[in-house]
Design a protein around this motif. Structure first.
Motif, PDB file in Angstrom:
ATOM      1  N   LEU A  11      51.536  41.063  45.925  1.00 42.46           N
ATOM      2  CA  LEU A  11      50.662  42.236  45.841  1.00 42.46           C
ATOM      3  C   LEU A  11      50.919  43.052  44.585  1.00 42.46           C
ATOM      4  CD1 LEU A  11      50.529  43.573  49.496  1.00 42.46           C
ATOM      5  CD2 LEU A  11      48.637  42.668  48.148  1.00 42.46           C
ATOM      6  N   ASN A  12      52.171  43.161  44.185  1.00 44.35           N
ATOM      7  CA  ASN A  12      52.499  43.934  42.982  1.00 44.35           C
ATOM      8  C   ASN A  12      51.865  43.341  41.732  1.00 44.35           C
ATOM      9  OD1 ASN A  12      53.899  45.918  44.337  1.00 44.35           O
ATOM     10  ND2 ASN A  12      55.855  44.848  44.169  1.00 44.35           N
ATOM     11  N   GLY A  13      51.494  42.066  41.778  1.00 47.14           N
ATOM     12  CA  GLY A  13      50.832  41.435  40.645  1.00 47.14           C
ATOM     13  C   GLY A  13      49.311  41.507  40.704  1.00 47.14           C
ATOM     14  N   GLN A  14      48.769  42.113  41.748  1.00 43.86           N
ATOM     15  CA  GLN A  14      47.316  42.214  41.917  1.00 43.86           C
ATOM     16  C   GLN A  14      46.828  43.572  41.433  1.00 43.86           C
ATOM     17  OE1 GLN A  14      45.677  39.379  43.072  1.00 43.86           O
ATOM     18  NE2 GLN A  14      47.780  38.632  42.868  1.00 43.86           N
ATOM     19  N   GLU A  15      45.657  43.591  40.850  1.00 45.54           N
ATOM     20  CA  GLU A  15      45.056  44.832  40.366  1.00 45.54           C
ATOM     21  C   GLU A  15      43.938  45.257  41.316  1.00 45.54           C
ATOM     22  OE1 GLU A  15      46.093  46.708  37.923  1.00 45.54           O
ATOM     23  OE2 GLU A  15      47.662  45.294  37.365  1.00 45.54           O
ATOM     24  N   GLU A  16      44.177  46.300  42.061  1.00 42.68           N
ATOM     25  CA  GLU A  16      43.203  46.776  43.040  1.00 42.68           C
ATOM     26  C   GLU A  16      41.870  47.152  42.395  1.00 42.68           C
ATOM     27  OE1 GLU A  16      42.812  50.272  46.436  1.00 42.68           O
ATOM     28  OE2 GLU A  16      44.594  50.182  45.175  1.00 42.68           O
ATOM     29  N   GLU A  36      42.937  31.500  48.463  1.00 47.79           N
ATOM     30  CA  GLU A  36      43.520  31.982  47.214  1.00 47.79           C
ATOM     31  C   GLU A  36      44.868  32.677  47.406  1.00 47.79           C
ATOM     32  OE1 GLU A  36      42.172  31.352  44.162  1.00 47.79           O
ATOM     33  OE2 GLU A  36      40.731  30.136  45.264  1.00 47.79           O
ATOM     34  N   LEU A  37      45.355  32.722  48.643  1.00 46.08           N
ATOM     35  CA  LEU A  37      46.674  33.321  48.891  1.00 46.08           C
ATOM     36  C   LEU A  37      47.768  32.331  48.506  1.00 46.08           C
ATOM     37  CD1 LEU A  37      46.160  34.998  52.398  1.00 46.08           C
ATOM     38  CD2 LEU A  37      46.202  36.116  50.148  1.00 46.08           C
ATOM     39  N   PRO A  38      48.933  32.822  48.141  1.00 42.11           N
ATOM     40  CA  PRO A  38      50.046  31.922  47.831  1.00 42.11           C
ATOM     41  C   PRO A  38      50.442  31.070  49.046  1.00 42.11           C
ATOM     42  CG  PRO A  38      50.492  34.111  47.003  1.00 42.11           C
ATOM     43  CD  PRO A  38      49.270  34.220  47.863  1.00 42.11           C
ATOM     44  N   ASP A  39      50.914  29.875  48.778  1.00 42.23           N
ATOM     45  CA  ASP A  39      51.331  28.955  49.839  1.00 42.23           C
ATOM     46  C   ASP A  39      52.384  29.572  50.754  1.00 42.23           C
ATOM     47  OD1 ASP A  39      49.665  26.970  48.883  1.00 42.23           O
ATOM     48  OD2 ASP A  39      51.246  25.955  47.729  1.00 42.23           O
ATOM     49  N   SER A  40      53.242  30.416  50.206  1.00 40.49           N
ATOM     50  CA  SER A  40      54.388  30.919  50.966  1.00 40.49           C
ATOM     51  C   SER A  40      54.000  31.730  52.201  1.00 40.49           C
ATOM     52  CB  SER A  40      55.314  31.746  50.068  1.00 40.49           C
ATOM     53  OG  SER A  40      54.645  32.899  49.591  1.00 40.49           O
ATOM     54  N   PHE A  41      52.812  32.332  52.217  1.00 40.74           N
ATOM     55  CA  PHE A  41      52.400  33.080  53.416  1.00 40.74           C
ATOM     56  C   PHE A  41      50.959  32.810  53.843  1.00 40.74           C
ATOM     57  CE2 PHE A  41      52.003  35.951  49.764  1.00 40.74           C
ATOM     58  CZ  PHE A  41      50.711  36.440  49.890  1.00 40.74           C
ATOM     59  N   ARG A  42      50.305  31.862  53.208  1.00 39.79           N
ATOM     60  CA  ARG A  42      48.907  31.548  53.532  1.00 39.79           C
ATOM     61  C   ARG A  42      48.736  31.176  55.009  1.00 39.79           C
ATOM     62  NH1 ARG A  42      47.196  26.960  50.154  1.00 39.79           N
ATOM     63  NH2 ARG A  42      47.277  28.529  48.529  1.00 39.79           N
ATOM     64  N   ALA A  43      49.580  30.294  55.527  1.00 40.51           N
ATOM     65  CA  ALA A  43      49.432  29.834  56.921  1.00 40.51           C
ATOM     66  C   ALA A  43      49.651  30.973  57.905  1.00 40.51           C
ATOM     67  CB  ALA A  43      50.399  28.686  57.205  1.00 40.51           C
ATOM     68  N   ALA A  44      50.590  31.865  57.612  1.00 37.29           N
ATOM     69  CA  ALA A  44      50.855  32.984  58.520  1.00 37.29           C
ATOM     70  C   ALA A  44      49.651  33.918  58.612  1.00 37.29           C
ATOM     71  CB  ALA A  44      52.098  33.759  58.068  1.00 37.29           C
ATOM     72  N   LYS A  76      57.539  37.270  56.015  1.00 38.78           N
ATOM     73  CA  LYS A  76      57.226  36.979  54.608  1.00 38.78           C
ATOM     74  C   LYS A  76      56.934  38.258  53.822  1.00 38.78           C
ATOM     75  CE  LYS A  76      57.176  32.483  55.247  1.00 38.78           C
ATOM     76  NZ  LYS A  76      58.006  31.538  54.533  1.00 38.78           N
ATOM     77  N   ALA A  77      57.413  39.400  54.312  1.00 38.40           N
ATOM     78  CA  ALA A  77      57.104  40.687  53.679  1.00 38.40           C
ATOM     79  C   ALA A  77      57.507  40.724  52.208  1.00 38.40           C
ATOM     80  CB  ALA A  77      57.759  41.831  54.444  1.00 38.40           C
ATOM     81  N   ALA A  78      58.654  40.186  51.869  1.00 36.17           N
ATOM     82  CA  ALA A  78      59.110  40.221  50.472  1.00 36.17           C
ATOM     83  C   ALA A  78      58.177  39.411  49.573  1.00 36.17           C
ATOM     84  CB  ALA A  78      60.539  39.691  50.368  1.00 36.17           C
ATOM     85  N   GLN A  79      57.771  38.221  50.020  1.00 33.63           N
ATOM     86  CA  GLN A  79      56.865  37.397  49.224  1.00 33.63           C
ATOM     87  C   GLN A  79      55.489  38.069  49.102  1.00 33.63           C
ATOM     88  OE1 GLN A  79      58.804  36.252  51.765  1.00 33.63           O
ATOM     89  NE2 GLN A  79      59.339  34.124  51.457  1.00 33.63           N
ATOM     90  N   ILE A  80      55.024  38.665  50.199  1.00 30.25           N
ATOM     91  CA  ILE A  80      53.725  39.340  50.170  1.00 30.25           C
ATOM     92  C   ILE A  80      53.777  40.521  49.198  1.00 30.25           C
ATOM     93  CG2 ILE A  80      52.056  40.666  51.524  1.00 30.25           C
ATOM     94  CD1 ILE A  80      52.877  38.890  53.951  1.00 30.25           C
ATOM     95  N   ALA A  81      54.835  41.324  49.281  1.00 29.30           N
ATOM     96  CA  ALA A  81      54.959  42.495  48.406  1.00 29.30           C
ATOM     97  C   ALA A  81      55.027  42.076  46.934  1.00 29.30           C
ATOM     98  CB  ALA A  81      56.187  43.308  48.796  1.00 29.30           C
ATOM     99  N   THR A  82      55.773  41.029  46.642  1.00 30.05           N
ATOM    100  CA  THR A  82      55.868  40.550  45.261  1.00 30.05           C
ATOM    101  C   THR A  82      54.495  40.115  44.748  1.00 30.05           C
ATOM    102  OG1 THR A  82      58.152  39.843  45.568  1.00 30.05           O
ATOM    103  CG2 THR A  82      56.931  38.806  43.761  1.00 30.05           C
ATOM    104  N   VAL A 137      52.336  44.828  54.531  1.00 29.56           N
ATOM    105  CA  VAL A 137      53.379  45.587  53.836  1.00 29.56           C
ATOM    106  C   VAL A 137      52.803  46.966  53.515  1.00 29.56           C
ATOM    107  CG1 VAL A 137      54.558  43.573  52.854  1.00 29.56           C
ATOM    108  CG2 VAL A 137      52.712  44.645  51.581  1.00 29.56           C
ATOM    109  N   GLY A 138      53.662  47.876  53.153  1.00 30.37           N
ATOM    110  CA  GLY A 138      53.194  49.216  52.804  1.00 30.37           C
ATOM    111  C   GLY A 138      53.394  50.187  53.953  1.00 30.37           C
ATOM    112  N   PRO A 139      52.741  51.333  53.862  1.00 30.75           N
ATOM    113  CA  PRO A 139      52.996  52.394  54.836  1.00 30.75           C
ATOM    114  C   PRO A 139      52.313  52.224  56.188  1.00 30.75           C
ATOM    115  CG  PRO A 139      51.391  53.122  53.236  1.00 30.75           C
ATOM    116  CD  PRO A 139      51.867  51.768  52.788  1.00 30.75           C
ATOM    117  N   GLY A 140      51.440  51.260  56.366  1.00 33.64           N
ATOM    118  CA  GLY A 140      50.718  51.111  57.629  1.00 33.64           C
ATOM    119  C   GLY A 140      49.442  51.927  57.613  1.00 33.64           C
TER     120      GLY A 140
END
Length: 198
Positions: free
Chosen positions: A47-52, A99-107, A39-45, A158-161
């Protein structure tokens, strides 16, 4: 103080392999390479909408549970500690990912549940178990440090590790001398690059 800890890549690349490797003498850090998350693509998408900067220390969600009796060194210590039940642990896992999206919450929940079980087996007398989901774009650990935890488990989806170093690769005198300095890259001669979704 003897510093002989090593960072070990576990094989097989499973949580069972991780646990087996963590039981090795001098295993300071253990990691697995699971490859990119499905689910890396969904997670990255997402995350890009979150403000650290909206999150204190990047903390998106957290839960803390008392899972073993704490050491009681105080003479008037209360022996009536209410330990978390399995239902409490399950509820904390649900709350952690709610509060995580359904697409990767269970994982993410499945990983957290496996890591809770692993942590409790590896360190059954450790009283507190803290679960956190962090969002780190820019504010990740930017200097070498020695964890104060009895154990820490990271999953970089996701990200550099992340990076970790064997004790032998650290100039401990320089490390101690660098406390309070902004940069201490010079204290580690080489390190392990632990990939995303490790």
């Amino acid at each position: 103080m003897s510093r002989r800890g090593t960072v070990v890549r576990a094989s097989p690349a499973t949580f069972a392999g991780l646990e087996k490797a963590a039981r090795r003498q001098n295993a300071k850090g253990v990691y697995i390479e699971r490859g990119p998350h499905t689910k890396a693509a969904q997670i990255a998408t997402w995350l890009n909408g979150q403000e650290e900067e909206d999150l204190m220390f990047g903390e998106f969600a957290s839960a803390q549970l008392l899972v073993a009796p704490p050491p009681c060194e105080d003479s008037d210590c209360d022996d009536d500690h209410e330990l978390a039940t399995e239902e409490d642990v399950e509820a904390a896992l649900d709350q952690l990912v709610s509060e995580l999206p359904d697409s990767f919450r269970a994982a993410v929940r499945d990983d957290a549940a496996a890591l809770v079980r692993l942590s409790r087996r590896l360190s059954p007398a450790t009283p507190w178990l803290t679960l956190r989901i962090e969002i780190l774009h820019e504010e990740a650990c930017w200097r070498w440090h020695q964890d104060g935890y009895c154990g820490r488990t990271l999953v970089c989806y996701v990200g550099p590790g992340t990076l970790a170093a064997d004790d032998a690769q650290v100039d401990w005198d320089a490390f101690e001398a660098s406390m309070g300095e902004e940069d201490n890259e010079h204290v580690v001669s080489s390190c392990h690059e632990i990939p995303t979704n490790a």
